[in-house]
Design a protein around this motif. Structure first.
Motif, short mmCIF file in Angstrom:
data_model
loop_
_atom_site.label_atom_id
_atom_site.label_comp_id
_atom_site.label_asym_id
_atom_site.label_seq_id
_atom_site.Cartn_x
_atom_site.Cartn_y
_atom_site.Cartn_z
N MET A 348 0.83 -1.20 0.00
CA MET A 348 0.00 0.00 0.00
C MET A 348 0.87 1.25 0.00
SD MET A 348 -3.09 -1.13 2.56
CE MET A 348 -3.84 -2.75 2.42
N MET A 349 1.88 1.25 -0.86
CA MET A 349 2.82 2.35 -0.94
C MET A 349 3.08 2.69 -2.40
SD MET A 349 5.58 1.02 1.91
CE MET A 349 6.39 2.58 2.20
N THR A 350 3.71 3.85 -2.62
CA THR A 350 4.21 4.21 -3.94
C THR A 350 5.73 4.11 -3.92
OG1 THR A 350 4.50 6.57 -3.49
CG2 THR A 350 2.30 5.86 -4.22
N ILE A 351 6.33 4.22 -5.10
CA ILE A 351 7.79 4.19 -5.18
C ILE A 351 8.40 5.30 -4.34
CG2 ILE A 351 9.74 4.47 -6.77
CD1 ILE A 351 8.26 1.80 -7.02
N TYR A 352 7.72 6.43 -4.26
CA TYR A 352 8.26 7.60 -3.55
C TYR A 352 8.23 7.42 -2.03
CZ TYR A 352 8.02 9.79 -8.11
OH TYR A 352 8.21 10.06 -9.43
N GLU A 353 7.58 6.37 -1.55
CA GLU A 353 7.50 6.13 -0.11
C GLU A 353 8.48 5.06 0.37
OE1 GLU A 353 3.07 6.89 1.39
OE2 GLU A 353 3.10 5.46 -0.26
N LEU A 354 9.12 4.38 -0.55
CA LEU A 354 10.00 3.28 -0.17
C LEU A 354 11.30 3.82 0.42
CD1 LEU A 354 9.59 0.90 -3.24
CD2 LEU A 354 8.49 0.71 -1.00
N GLU A 355 11.69 3.29 1.59
CA GLU A 355 12.96 3.66 2.20
C GLU A 355 14.14 3.03 1.47
OE1 GLU A 355 13.04 3.41 6.59
OE2 GLU A 355 10.94 2.78 6.39
N LYS A 356 13.91 1.85 0.92
CA LYS A 356 14.96 1.13 0.19
C LYS A 356 14.29 0.29 -0.89
CE LYS A 356 14.94 -2.58 3.65
NZ LYS A 356 15.77 -3.35 4.61
N PRO A 357 15.04 -0.15 -1.90
CA PRO A 357 14.45 -0.95 -2.97
C PRO A 357 13.85 -2.25 -2.45
CG PRO A 357 16.64 -0.15 -3.58
CD PRO A 357 16.47 0.16 -2.13
N ILE A 358 12.77 -2.67 -3.10
CA ILE A 358 12.18 -3.97 -2.78
C ILE A 358 12.87 -5.05 -3.61
CG2 ILE A 358 10.08 -5.35 -2.84
CD1 ILE A 358 8.50 -2.78 -2.46
N GLY A 359 13.09 -4.75 -4.89
CA GLY A 359 13.85 -5.64 -5.75
C GLY A 359 15.31 -5.24 -5.75
N THR A 360 15.94 -5.28 -6.91
CA THR A 360 17.34 -4.87 -6.99
C THR A 360 17.44 -3.35 -7.00
OG1 THR A 360 17.37 -4.81 -9.41
CG2 THR A 360 17.83 -6.93 -8.35
N ALA A 361 18.58 -2.83 -6.58
CA ALA A 361 18.79 -1.38 -6.57
C ALA A 361 18.71 -0.82 -7.99
CB ALA A 361 20.16 -1.07 -5.95
N ARG A 362 19.16 -1.59 -8.96
CA ARG A 362 19.13 -1.15 -10.35
C ARG A 362 17.70 -1.01 -10.84
NH1 ARG A 362 22.00 -4.29 -15.47
NH2 ARG A 362 21.41 -2.77 -17.08
N THR A 363 16.87 -2.02 -10.53
CA THR A 363 15.46 -1.96 -10.94
C THR A 363 14.75 -0.78 -10.31
OG1 THR A 363 15.35 -4.36 -11.23
CG2 THR A 363 13.26 -3.22 -10.93
N HIS A 364 15.01 -0.56 -9.02
CA HIS A 364 14.38 0.56 -8.31
C HIS A 364 14.80 1.90 -8.91
CE1 HIS A 364 12.68 2.76 -4.87
NE2 HIS A 364 13.75 3.53 -4.98
N LYS A 365 16.09 2.04 -9.17
CA LYS A 365 16.60 3.30 -9.71
C LYS A 365 16.02 3.58 -11.08
CE LYS A 365 20.94 5.76 -10.59
NZ LYS A 365 22.43 5.67 -10.55
N ARG A 366 15.93 2.54 -11.92
CA ARG A 366 15.37 2.70 -13.25
C ARG A 366 13.89 3.06 -13.18
NH1 ARG A 366 17.03 -1.85 -15.32
NH2 ARG A 366 15.15 -3.04 -14.87
N CYS A 367 13.15 2.42 -12.27
CA CYS A 367 11.72 2.69 -12.10
C CYS A 367 11.50 4.12 -11.62
CB CYS A 367 11.12 1.70 -11.13
SG CYS A 367 9.37 1.96 -10.77
N ARG A 368 12.29 4.55 -10.63
CA ARG A 368 12.14 5.90 -10.07
C ARG A 368 12.49 6.96 -11.13
NH1 ARG A 368 12.70 8.69 -5.06
NH2 ARG A 368 12.50 10.89 -5.61
#
Length: 400
Positions: A348-368
């Motif tokens: 129940m969160m958005t990408i902007y609320e995540l303290e750290k990546p859920i998947g890989t850091a690369r995937t998170h960075k690309r998504c953001r």
């Protein structure tokens, strides 16, 4: 053959069981207080980028006492800046993006009659995107399914009553004269929410039963919602409206109240065809509203491709069709399909609320990065209606 009442009972049991599961998921996601929190922090380089200034300017303000330094962890390292810190920094450094007093708040309806296009996901991410950049945001959930309300951490069945939705303001026998009663604070200090729940649909029933006087009642409700939102928007820069995915009374009222329209659609043939039908229907409805003396005026109308899979050739084909059909009305940067968005939604969160990546850091960075670019297109449209231009990045100027 089962009797009707047993079928109704079975459906009711399924609904009740599902509501209990949602509450269990919510409690698990928001432990220990079962309340959604916001713990995201920004490093000094990211903070400087968001403020459009140099890191040296932030450090100088901390050295001379204008800004407090961020707290340090047990290892002595700076933990970074919270959203509250960022808002304070904007005020101290003169980096607030707020609209001028003479500029109207952007009132953006995120609408498509086709389900599954990510309407609520776009709404919540757009709200948090604007919040990260320092805007004052109000989200108005006008959909009785209340997905947006859920994503903001409220359980529409257990936490929200009908009296806390738009119902007391829009009903045939209203008990509220303005919308201030419905505004709820969220974990984001600069994002408020007017929530929804299933009982908001009662407004549709009441207006449908208005009888021969229905047309005048509808016109009154349309103008009333617009007036209420206009009044309350004085406290905000951006108001994001999430209407029901159907052509009902509330949807029409939202369409009339908005001053901008954002249409999310997925890159599939059914979504494209459905969106064309939606636009055709909107054209007819807006024409009828105009003939009835109900003004509709949008500062911009844009389509945003969502859930785009760059590795799927069929998505490329459909997107090419969209570009040929809609031209510049289709925003050039789509929102990419990402497991990171799905995983965040499970919490129940958005990408902007995540303290750290859920998947890989690369995937998170690309998504953001993709979300920033895609939603930044909407920000620029809003700023252009205020006659504002992009701020110059001092870091780029200093470093040539």
């Amino acid at each position: 053959m089962p009797e009707k009442h047993s079928i109704g009972s079975q459906i009711g049991d399924l609904a009740q069981s599902g509501e209990k599961m949602i509450e269990r998921l919510r409690r698990k996601a928001f432990l220990p207080e079962s309340r959604k929190g916001l713990n995201v922090r920004f490093g000094i380089a990211e903070a400087a980028g968001l403020l459009g200034c140099s890191t040296n300017r932030i450090r100088m303000a901390e050295d001379d006492g204008r800004l407090p330094p961020p707290p340090a962890g047990d290892n002595g390292r700076r933990l970074g800046y919270s959203i509250e810190d960022m808002l304070n920094m904007r005020e101290v450094l003169g980096a607030s993006p707020r609209r001028a007093s003479g500029d109207p708040a952007a009132m953006i309806a995120v609408q498509n009659f086709k389900g599954g296009v990510g309407k609520s996901t776009v709404t919540t991410h757009l709200a948090h995107y604007f919040a990260v950049r320092g805007y004052r945001v109000l989200v108005v959930d006008c959909d009785s399914q209340a997905t947006t309300t859920t994503l903001f951490g409220f359980n529409p069945h257990f936490n929200i009553t009908r009296e806390e939705t738009l119902y007391p303001y829009l009903s045939i026998d209203p008990t509220q004269a303005d919308l201030l009663y419905a505004v709820k604070h969220t974990p984001w200090p600069n994002v408020d929410l007017i929530p929804s729940n299933l009982e908001l649909f009662d407004v549709e029933y009441e207006l449908a039963a208005a009888g021969a006087d229905g047309q005048s009642v509808l016109a009154t409700r349309f103008r009333k919602l617009k007036q209420g939102l206009t009044d309350i928007s004085r406290n905000y820069d951006v108001v994001i409206l999430d209407p029901p995915p159907a052509l009902g009374t509330i949807s029409l009222a939202v369409m009339q109240a908005a001053n901008a329209l954002l249409v999310p659609l997925a890159a599939t043939t059914p979504d494209f065809c459905s969106t064309v039908q939606f636009l055709s229907m909107m054209d007819q409805v807006l024409e009828q509203l105009t003939e009835a003396g109900i003004a509709v005026d949008y500062q911009f109308v844009r389509l945003l491709c969502s859930k785009f899979d760059a590795n799927d050739p069929s998505h490329d084909m459909v997107r090419a069709i969209m570009e040929q059909s809609f031209g510049p009305a289709l925003l050039p940067v789509p929102i990419l399909e990402s497991a990171e968005i799905s995983h965040a939604a499970m919490r129940m969160m958005t990408i902007y609320e995540l303290e750290k990546p859920i998947g890989t850091a690369r995937t998170h960075k690309r998504c953001r990065a993709n979300l920033d670019e895609a939603l930044g297109q909407v920000e620029q449209l809003v700023r252009s209606t205020w006659g504002r231009v992009d701020r110059i990045d001092e870091e780029l100027v200093v470093n040539g």
